[in-house]
Design an enzyme around this catalytic site. Structure first.
Site, mmCIF file in Angstrom:
data_model
loop_
_atom_site.group_PDB
_atom_site.id
_atom_site.type_symbol
_atom_site.label_atom_id
_atom_site.label_comp_id
_atom_site.label_asym_id
_atom_site.label_seq_id
_atom_site.Cartn_x
_atom_site.Cartn_y
_atom_site.Cartn_z
ATOM 1 N N CYS A 93 -8.420 12.359 11.996
ATOM 2 C CA CYS A 93 -8.851 10.946 11.964
ATOM 3 C C CYS A 93 -7.709 10.074 11.441
ATOM 4 O O CYS A 93 -7.445 8.988 11.967
ATOM 5 C CB CYS A 93 -10.063 10.764 11.065
ATOM 6 S SG CYS A 93 -11.476 11.775 11.531
ATOM 7 N N LEU A 151 11.457 -18.790 2.328
ATOM 8 C CA LEU A 151 10.592 -19.956 2.185
ATOM 9 C C LEU A 151 10.728 -20.643 0.818
ATOM 10 O O LEU A 151 10.088 -21.674 0.589
ATOM 11 C CB LEU A 151 9.122 -19.558 2.410
ATOM 12 C CG LEU A 151 8.555 -19.784 3.816
ATOM 13 C CD1 LEU A 151 9.291 -18.979 4.871
ATOM 14 C CD2 LEU A 151 7.077 -19.462 3.864
ATOM 15 N N ARG A 158 -3.352 6.036 11.447
ATOM 16 C CA ARG A 158 -1.936 5.780 11.146
ATOM 17 C C ARG A 158 -1.195 5.267 12.373
ATOM 18 O O ARG A 158 -0.278 4.454 12.255
ATOM 19 C CB ARG A 158 -1.269 7.079 10.655
ATOM 20 C CG ARG A 158 -1.727 7.490 9.271
ATOM 21 C CD ARG A 158 -1.378 8.944 8.997
ATOM 22 N NE ARG A 158 -1.832 9.321 7.663
ATOM 23 C CZ ARG A 158 -1.795 10.571 7.199
ATOM 24 N NH1 ARG A 158 -1.338 11.547 7.973
ATOM 25 N NH2 ARG A 158 -2.229 10.832 5.994
ATOM 26 N N GLU A 185 -3.324 5.673 3.644
ATOM 27 C CA GLU A 185 -3.173 6.458 4.884
ATOM 28 C C GLU A 185 -1.929 7.336 4.857
ATOM 29 O O GLU A 185 -1.151 7.383 5.808
ATOM 30 C CB GLU A 185 -3.108 5.521 6.097
ATOM 31 C CG GLU A 185 -4.362 4.707 6.272
ATOM 32 C CD GLU A 185 -5.363 5.386 7.165
ATOM 33 O OE1 GLU A 185 -5.089 6.500 7.646
ATOM 34 O OE2 GLU A 185 -6.428 4.797 7.371
ATOM 35 N N ILE A 205 -12.392 2.901 -0.821
ATOM 36 C CA ILE A 205 -13.051 3.030 0.482
ATOM 37 C C ILE A 205 -13.193 1.651 1.134
ATOM 38 O O ILE A 205 -14.024 0.826 0.720
ATOM 39 C CB ILE A 205 -14.435 3.718 0.341
ATOM 40 C CG1 ILE A 205 -14.294 5.038 -0.433
ATOM 41 C CG2 ILE A 205 -15.044 3.931 1.726
ATOM 42 C CD1 ILE A 205 -13.296 6.032 0.142
ATOM 43 N N THR A 245 0.832 8.000 1.670
ATOM 44 C CA THR A 245 1.813 7.105 1.070
ATOM 45 C C THR A 245 3.141 7.288 1.798
ATOM 46 O O THR A 245 3.358 8.292 2.479
ATOM 47 C CB THR A 245 2.046 7.439 -0.415
ATOM 48 O OG1 THR A 245 2.629 8.757 -0.477
ATOM 49 C CG2 THR A 245 0.746 7.434 -1.207
ATOM 50 N N HIS A 246 4.023 6.328 1.608
ATOM 51 C CA HIS A 246 5.366 6.418 2.173
ATOM 52 C C HIS A 246 6.006 7.757 1.769
ATOM 53 O O HIS A 246 6.622 8.448 2.578
ATOM 54 C CB HIS A 246 6.189 5.245 1.628
ATOM 55 C CG HIS A 246 7.574 5.152 2.193
ATOM 56 N ND1 HIS A 246 7.836 4.559 3.401
ATOM 57 C CD2 HIS A 246 8.769 5.589 1.710
ATOM 58 C CE1 HIS A 246 9.144 4.625 3.642
ATOM 59 N NE2 HIS A 246 9.727 5.236 2.635
#
Lengths: 390, 250
Positions: free
Chosen positions: A244, A344, A249, A369, A164, A371-372
């Site tokens: 929500c 880098l 998303r 939110e 959370i 998963t893929h």
């Protein structure tokens, strides 16, 4: 500045002005401290009053509730700029706006809206969103948290919530619980629960290697009693929390491109300055391919966000379109961040640079939110009409 | 207090400029524009005075084509009350022509204080504020880095080479603002929405025939590439020799 496709030319003056304000805030206030916050594993709480003063929380909700009343493209640009700073900072604003203020706005009584929304916009009340449980992540319908209505109309809530964001910082939690005994998700309702209520505990989740500049907590509710007025009256069924999540998303699809932009720009600047074998590494084909791929995915993702935002403003966007954007953009951003880190070289592992921080953060964004993989199934179901969830 | 702030829309200076096909102007393609920093600090100074003096009004004035309305609205979104565009096809290079057009508007406003940035980085003349003061017959303090207003009198600080000058002046007055006076606030998101509803008047510019014109604009000559004569202490004698014999600077 990355604006290879001159997206500025299709933004309104107001949208550009909003973007410029948040960009300046991130440059002046977030970037100088965020590397240290990440190493220390602390959310920069000191930024909250200024974020509120500038109007970042629930910025797309109406002015009559103390919010800025922006359109959804401007809201997306806020998320983009915040995540250019850090996914944790954007997550804070996402949760406060899309997962706390939005449900109060969409499912709350007029009294709840008038009481909570202005205080949430001003940062006086911080909220968190309790849906996910230890054993119910991708399958929130299976939740075991229960709210039992008492004879006097009050409610007693029992259960545990995990992962959370803002959990230990918040004064109120939007807690989702089943109100019936059946296994169906139709009895799921939302409650505004004060985090200082007896029986409510929040515990910081230790040991994170990602989103370190963010508060992630576990909530336990043991016989937490709340009055009848804590219920969000218009909530009903799993659809309510999912609405929500669609809001959040949408912001994540924009935000991921902000993180990607930070990584791309860092890699581009580094490629121009870092000399190896007698010339800047940007002059070598391998690094140019990296940069060209990063730029291409960045432009594609930003165009996707912009169109999705226009659809949302027109009131015609679908949750499945949001799934496509969240899935594509977060995945693209994780790839861009990883390639930037590699460009880098050894310096890429230092907190002094931002790419590895973004790379690690984006692994959480990839996973939260929806998963893929879950978004893949949502899209699969949308186009075939066949559910592959069970 | 009635305060006027004159602002200019300028390009972001952090780019490589190109000269336009006419050889007398900068190619505007790809440039980003915003309010001049010095002018933003002047707006901030006005807003701070407004915060301290209830009932004050801050008017923002800009001369130029319709795109300057965006610059005016930026100041309105920071908290200024109303805007006036002095409409002209382009901003003349001649500072006196600008000062005349602005002072024609300023003299009708009954302002207690008129603020300018001390210069704009695009033309770098720094003359409009003092010229407007002269045309209005008002005292002028340039390049201020602090400001106090009390009992109809003002006190300002000016940074000099190795010293500071504290000056006092009566109101009304014209001031031009230097770096260091304040940090300009960011427009809040509510401020940006509110700015759209604030009054913005458009008036034609009374532009005199410019007495100064740009004849030619050219970029500075390319610098020759540097040369590394060696590394560490061992290279010093050779470096000194070259500075003496070749560069002839020692």
């Amino acid at each position: 500045m990355t604006d290879f496709y001159n997206l500025d030319s299709v933004l309104s003056e107001e949208e550009r002005a909003v973007r410029d304000t948040i960009r300046a805030f991130v440059d002046e206030k977030v970037l100088p401290i965020i590397g240290d916050c990440y190493i220390e594993g602390r959310f920069p709480k000191e930024l909250v009053p200024e974020m509120a003063k500038l109007g970042m929380f629930g910025a797309n909700l109406p002015e009559e509730y103390g919010c800025a009343g922006l359109n959804n493209v401007a809201y997306g640009l806020i998320m983009h700029e915040l995540e250019r700073g850090d996914s944790g900072v954007r997550s804070f604003a996402s949760v406060q706006g899309a997962l706390v203020m939005y449900p109060v706005y969409a499912f709350g009584s007029e009294e709840q809206k008038r009481h909570y929304l202005p205080k949430m916009a001003s940062g006086e009340i911080i909220g968190c969103f309790g849906l996910t449980e230890p054993d119910y992540g991708s399958n929130p319908s299976g939740m075991i948290t229960r709210a039992r209505e008492q004879k006097d109309g009050s409610w007693v809530i029992n259960g545990a919530k995990m992962w959370i964001t803002n959990g230990s910082t918040a004064q109120v939690a939007i807690i989702w619980a089943k109100t019936g005994d059946d296994k169906s998700d139709k009895s799921i309702r939302g409650f505004i629960v004060p985090t200082d209520a007896p029986g409510f505990t929040a515990k910081d989740q230790k040991g994170k290697l990602s989103l370190r500049a963010s508060d992630t907590s576990e909530l336990v509710l043991q016989d937490v009693k709340v009055p009848a007025t804590a219920l969000l009256p218009k909530t009903g069924g799993i659809k309510s929390p999912l609405m929500c999540l669609t809001q959040a998303r949408y912001g994540i699809a924009w935000g991921a491109m902000g993180a990607a932009q930070a990584c791309y720009e860092e890699a581009l600047a580094y490629a121009g300055n870092r000399v190896m074998f007698g010339k800047p590494i940007g002059g070598f084909q391998l690094q140019q391919q990296r940069l060209a791929e990063m730029l291409t995915e960045l432009v594609k993702g930003e165009l996707l966000c912009l169109h999705l935002g226009r659809l949302k403003d027109a009131g015609t966007f679908t949750p499945q379109q949001v799934s496509l954007a969240k899935r594509n953009n977060v995945s693209a951003a994780t790839d861009i961040a990883r390639e930037a880190r590699r460009l880098l070289g050894a310096n890429g592992i230092l907190a002094e640079y931002s790419s590895m921080r973004h790379m690690a953060n984006l692994e959480s964004v990839y996973t939260y939110e929806g998963t893929h993989d879950i978004h893949t199934l949502i899209l699969g179901q949308a186009v075939t009409g066949l559910s592959a969830f069970e | 207090m009635k305060i006027a702030v004159c602002v200019k829309r300028v390009p972001d200076m952090d780019v490589r400029f190109r000269i336009g096909a006419d050889n007398i102007s900068v190619d505007q393609g790809g440039l980003k524009f915003d309010i001049n920093d010095f002018d933003a600090w002047a707006v901030e100074a006005a807003l701070q005075l407004k915060d301290k003096n209830a009932g004050s009004e801050v008017t923002v004035i800009s001369l130029g084509p319709d795109v300057v309305q965006e610059t005016i609205r930026k100041a309105l979104s920071m908290g200024a009350d109303r805007g006036i565009q002095i409409k002209a096809d382009k901003v003349p290079f001649d500072g006196l022509a600008i000062a005349k057009a602005l002072s024609a508007e300023l003299k009708t406003g009954g302002y207690d204080l008129i603020l300018f940035g001390k210069m704009s980085p695009d033309s770098s003349n720094g003359v409009v504020g003092p010229m407007a003061a002269e045309l209005l017959g008002l005292p002028c303090v340039t390049a201020i880095s602090s400001l106090e207003i009390a009992n109809g009198k003002g006190t300002a600080k000016r940074e000099l080479e190795g010293a500071q000058e504290i000056v006092e002046f009566p109101l009304p007055a014209v001031l031009t603002v230097d770096e260091g006076l304040n940090a300009a606030r960011l427009p809040s998101l509510k401020g940006i929405m509110a700015a759209k509803k604030k009054p913005l008047q458009i008036k034609p510019a009374l532009l005199a025939e410019p007495q100064i014109t740009v004849r030619k604009l050219e970029l500075p000559a390319e610098r020759k590439a540097g040369r590394i004569v060696g590394e560490g202490a061992a290279a010093v004698p050779e470096l000194v020799r070259l500075l003496q014999t070749e560069a002839k600077v020692l």
